[in-house]
Design an enzyme around this catalytic site. Structure first.
Site, PDB file in Angstrom:
ATOM      1  N   ASN A  66       0.837  -1.192   0.000  1.00 57.99           N
ATOM      2  CA  ASN A  66       0.000   0.000   0.000  1.00 57.99           C
ATOM      3  C   ASN A  66       0.879   1.252   0.000  1.00 57.99           C
ATOM      4  OD1 ASN A  66      -2.534  -1.413   0.215  1.00 57.99           O
ATOM      5  ND2 ASN A  66      -2.027  -1.824   2.355  1.00 57.99           N
ATOM      6  N   CYS A  75      -5.334  -7.994  -4.387  1.00 54.96           N
ATOM      7  CA  CYS A  75      -5.803  -6.851  -5.174  1.00 54.96           C
ATOM      8  C   CYS A  75      -6.268  -7.370  -6.525  1.00 54.96           C
ATOM      9  CB  CYS A  75      -4.713  -5.802  -5.344  1.00 54.96           C
ATOM     10  SG  CYS A  75      -5.293  -4.366  -6.287  1.00 54.96           S
ATOM     11  N   CYS A 213     -11.874  -0.942  -6.969  1.00 53.25           N
ATOM     12  CA  CYS A 213     -11.241  -1.975  -6.146  1.00 53.25           C
ATOM     13  C   CYS A 213     -11.764  -3.331  -6.600  1.00 53.25           C
ATOM     14  CB  CYS A 213     -11.538  -1.741  -4.672  1.00 53.25           C
ATOM     15  SG  CYS A 213     -10.884  -3.015  -3.569  1.00 53.25           S
TER      16      CYS A 213
END
Length: 270
Positions: A66, A75, A213
């Site tokens: 991150n 992810c 996302c």
């Protein structure tokens, strides 16, 4: 001493990444600090997450950082981007990506259509607080969470089926990181259902509000199925594009685009 690192900049529906092959990194690098430096949008390259990958015999290993230097367990958008990058560089269409112990099966149908089988999800994990505890917390901070469900897609998510303005999403996302609720933090999904589509905004732990996302899309889709709000197949709608979602034999499959932005060199002081 200044060293040079080859990088690729990509994005999945606006969720952007700096991707580096592990072979281009010196063992002396502090990877957490490197991630923070390269992710910085004013003095670095700029991204939501920093990705390192390594080729093995029959799979590619992916490590995710991150922007605050912390590590992430999954992810979905980065997986699609990495699959496309491997396809562009090698011509491979069927690609296995490993993130920790999580196996992700990718298929590049064409350059703008990449599918990822993320496997099954769980609604019963040790990290999940009780519904009463979540509601007690929400009432204390006067947060209207309405229909809320926790889901584990390889990383932790809480899905809130409620429409909130961006400024309120930021507040709720930050407050739900309270250690009393989620010891390691949580990704917070704000989902609005219309006509079998989920309009989604996500506050990602370690990154904040992002434009899209992939793991949040998978978790929200699974949560919507469980609650009976949608059926498979369905569409997840983000600001810069959509993901097609379906469930097959208990597995969640995400399909969508990935975009190559640039290839370049980053100069790093050691």
């Amino acid at each position: 001493m200044i060293s040079k690192i080859n990088f690729v900049k990509m994005h999945g529906l606006g969720n952007d990444f700096v991707i580096v092959n592990k072979r281009d990194l010196s063992s002396s690098y502090d990877l957490s600090q490197l991630a923070k430096n390269m992710a910085e949008r004013h003095t670095g390259i700029g991204c939501d997450q920093f990705i390192i990958y390594e080729e093995h015999n029959d799979f590619y290993e992916m490590i995710i950082y991150n922007i605050d230097g912390s590590s992430a367990k999954l992810c979905g958008n980065a997986t699609r981007c990495l699959a496309k990058l491997i396809y562009l560089d090698t011509g491979k269409q069927d690609i296995t990506v490993m993130v920790g112990n999580k196996k992700l099966l990718c298929n590049v149908n064409d350059e703008n259509n990449i599918s990822v089988n993320v496997g099954s999800v769980s609604f019963n994990e040790a990290w999940m607080p009780s519904r009463d505890k979540v509601w007690e917390f929400a009432e204390r901070y006067m947060i209207d969470l309405k229909e809320t469900i926790c889901v584990d897609i390889g990383n932790p998510h809480v899905v809130i089926f409620s429409k909130l303005e961006p400024q309120d999403q930021k507040i709720v996302g930050e407050r739900l990181q309270a250690k009393e609720l989620f010891a390691d933090g949580v990704n917070v999904n704000f989902a609005e259902v219309k006509d079998n589509k989920i309009y989604l905004s996500v506050w990602e732990r370690g990154a904040g509000l992002t434009l899209a996302c992939g793991s949040g899309a998978c978790g929200s889709f699974a949560a919507g199925l469980k609650r009976g709000f949608i059926h498979s197949p369905s569409t997840i709608v983000f600001k810069h594009g959509n993901l097609t979602m379906k469930e097959e034999n208990g597995n969640i499959i995400m399909q969508g685009a990935a975009t190559l932005v640039a290839r370049g060199e980053y100069y790093c002081e050691q």
